[in-house]
Design a protein around this motif. Structure first.
Motif, PDB file in Angstrom:
ATOM      1  N   ALA A  22       0.349  12.520  -2.937  1.00  0.00           N
ATOM      2  CA  ALA A  22       1.004  12.335  -4.231  1.00  0.00           C
ATOM      3  C   ALA A  22       0.047  11.713  -5.243  1.00  0.00           C
ATOM      4  O   ALA A  22       0.053  12.071  -6.430  1.00  0.00           O
ATOM      5  CB  ALA A  22       2.242  11.447  -4.066  1.00  0.00           C
ATOM      6  N   ASP A  23      -0.780  10.783  -4.798  1.00  0.00           N
ATOM      7  CA  ASP A  23      -1.764  10.152  -5.674  1.00  0.00           C
ATOM      8  C   ASP A  23      -2.771  11.179  -6.173  1.00  0.00           C
ATOM      9  O   ASP A  23      -3.099  11.226  -7.365  1.00  0.00           O
ATOM     10  CB  ASP A  23      -2.471   9.044  -4.894  1.00  0.00           C
ATOM     11  N   ALA A  51      -0.021   0.862  -1.143  1.00  0.00           N
ATOM     12  CA  ALA A  51      -0.918   0.437  -2.221  1.00  0.00           C
ATOM     13  C   ALA A  51      -2.365   0.497  -1.760  1.00  0.00           C
ATOM     14  O   ALA A  51      -3.276   0.775  -2.551  1.00  0.00           O
ATOM     15  CB  ALA A  51      -0.566  -0.976  -2.678  1.00  0.00           C
ATOM     16  N   GLY A  52      -2.586   0.233  -0.462  1.00  0.00           N
ATOM     17  CA  GLY A  52      -3.937   0.217   0.063  1.00  0.00           C
ATOM     18  C   GLY A  52      -4.543   1.586   0.295  1.00  0.00           C
ATOM     19  O   GLY A  52      -5.764   1.685   0.482  1.00  0.00           O
ATOM     20  N   VAL A  53      -3.736   2.636   0.304  1.00  0.00           N
ATOM     21  CA  VAL A  53      -4.274   3.987   0.527  1.00  0.00           C
ATOM     22  C   VAL A  53      -4.220   4.827  -0.737  1.00  0.00           C
ATOM     23  O   VAL A  53      -4.481   6.034  -0.698  1.00  0.00           O
ATOM     24  CB  VAL A  53      -3.537   4.704   1.688  1.00  0.00           C
ATOM     25  N   THR A  54      -3.850   4.219  -1.868  1.00  0.00           N
ATOM     26  CA  THR A  54      -3.772   4.931  -3.147  1.00  0.00           C
ATOM     27  C   THR A  54      -4.559   4.175  -4.211  1.00  0.00           C
ATOM     28  O   THR A  54      -4.872   3.004  -4.051  1.00  0.00           O
ATOM     29  CB  THR A  54      -2.315   5.084  -3.609  1.00  0.00           C
ATOM     30  N   SER A  85      -1.706  -4.522  -5.752  1.00  0.00           N
ATOM     31  CA  SER A  85      -1.715  -3.140  -6.257  1.00  0.00           C
ATOM     32  C   SER A  85      -2.376  -3.029  -7.625  1.00  0.00           C
ATOM     33  O   SER A  85      -2.421  -1.941  -8.197  1.00  0.00           O
ATOM     34  CB  SER A  85      -0.283  -2.608  -6.337  1.00  0.00           C
ATOM     35  N   GLY A  86      -2.861  -4.135  -8.170  1.00  0.00           N
ATOM     36  CA  GLY A  86      -3.450  -4.091  -9.498  1.00  0.00           C
ATOM     37  C   GLY A  86      -2.441  -3.853 -10.598  1.00  0.00           C
ATOM     38  O   GLY A  86      -2.746  -3.196 -11.598  1.00  0.00           O
ATOM     39  N   GLY A  87      -1.229  -4.379 -10.427  1.00  0.00           N
ATOM     40  CA  GLY A  87      -0.192  -4.214 -11.441  1.00  0.00           C
ATOM     41  C   GLY A  87       0.528  -2.893 -11.385  1.00  0.00           C
ATOM     42  O   GLY A  87       1.222  -2.526 -12.339  1.00  0.00           O
ATOM     43  N   ARG A  88       0.440  -2.180 -10.270  1.00  0.00           N
ATOM     44  CA  ARG A  88       1.084  -0.859 -10.159  1.00  0.00           C
ATOM     45  C   ARG A  88       2.505  -0.930  -9.607  1.00  0.00           C
ATOM     46  O   ARG A  88       3.133   0.111  -9.394  1.00  0.00           O
ATOM     47  CB  ARG A  88       0.249   0.056  -9.253  1.00  0.00           C
TER      48      ARG A  88
END
Length: 282
Positions: A22-23, A51-54, A85-88
């Motif tokens: 999806a990413d 979050a760690g794989v996208t 997640s860097g704000g995601r």
């Protein structure tokens, strides 16, 4: 119109593959639902892994049943995921409605709405860096924004939808396009009534599956099982979109109603659906 994917819950081990696809395909968001007494992965733990794989895609609970949880711990978990997640991350919240979920967590079904409002007040204070109490210090980490992660609120009753304006954020509509417009209007009215600037974020949900008939049958069975408690299982299964034309038409209806994003919930577990849906809507 942004297009996201709601992740299937039957096979948690497959979700990193769904997320990576999806990413790469350019979907806007990965959504994940929440229940306690059900065979689903816990959403905050799962989204932290994804979050760690996208790299780019946003992560969203749709919706987390907040009254089942301790507010201080939830504030810490949400802020941690937001930072990692860097704000995601967006925190979609609702009150739920199943007796067994509340029995399992020792919480009171009858006061769940009031409890959510109390939780939100506590979490907002903690995210801003205030101490928990006069005798208890601040709880970190600090989120990426002073108010905490973006908030979304699900619900169908005016009191539930009024949280959109009262607390700020957006509205998550698990409703068909034919009757979602009135809910959208309630969310916008709440925004205006509470003197918010701009406009609320409006997120719509659709159930969709693209693939061979066995996959479609599996998806329908999963929907019937998930919604069995609600008395609306047959209605929800009947609304499952199974062709590209149906999916594109429903998205266009939501776009015409002013939705900012549509999340396509995939109940079939085949990760090739990501590519089929991307070919259809992206």
């Amino acid at each position: 119109m942004h297009i996201g994917l709601g992740l299937p819950i039957a096979d948690p081990i497959a979700l990193p593959e769904w997320a990576r696809r999806a990413d790469s395909a350019g979907f806007s968001t990965l959504g994940l639902l929440d229940r306690m007494v059900y065979d689903n992965p816990e959403p905050l733990v799962t989204l932290a892994m994804l979050a760690g794989v996208t790299d780019h895609i946003h992560l969203q609970t749709e919706v987390l049943i907040a009254p089942l949880r301790d507010p201080a711990l939830l504030a810490k978990q949400a802020a941690t995921l937001d930072r990692l997640s860097g704000g995601r991350f967006a925190l979609g919240l609702g009150v739920g409605g199943r007796d067994d979920d509340h029995e399992a967590t020792g919480t009171d079904l009858r006061t769940r709405g009031r409890r959510l409002d109390e939780q939100l007040a506590i979490m907002r204070r903690l995210w801003s860096g205030e101490p928990f109490s006069q005798t208890c210090g601040a709880i970190g980490p600090a989120p990426t924004a002073p108010d905490g992660p973006d908030l979304l609120f699900g619900g169908f009753q005016p009191a539930a939808i009024d949280r959109v304006g009262r607390w700020g954020g957006g509205f998550l509509a698990a409703a068909a396009p034919t009757w979602a417009g009135g809910l959208f209007d309630l969310a916008r009215r709440s925004w205006t009534d509470h003197n918010r600037s701009g406009a609320p974020r409006i997120v719509a949900q659709l159930n969709a599956v693209l693939g061979a008939q066995p996959l479609i049958d599996h998806a329908r069975t999963a929907i019937l099982d998930y919604y069995e408690f609600s008395g609306r299982a047959d209605y929800m299964a009947a609304g499952l979109l199974t062709t590209p034309d149906q999916i594109r038409s429903a998205i266009k209806q939501f776009e015409d109603l002013g939705a900012d994003e549509t999340i396509l919930y995939c109940y079939g577990t085949d990760p090739d659906q990501v590519d089929r849906i991307a070919d259809t809507v992206l």
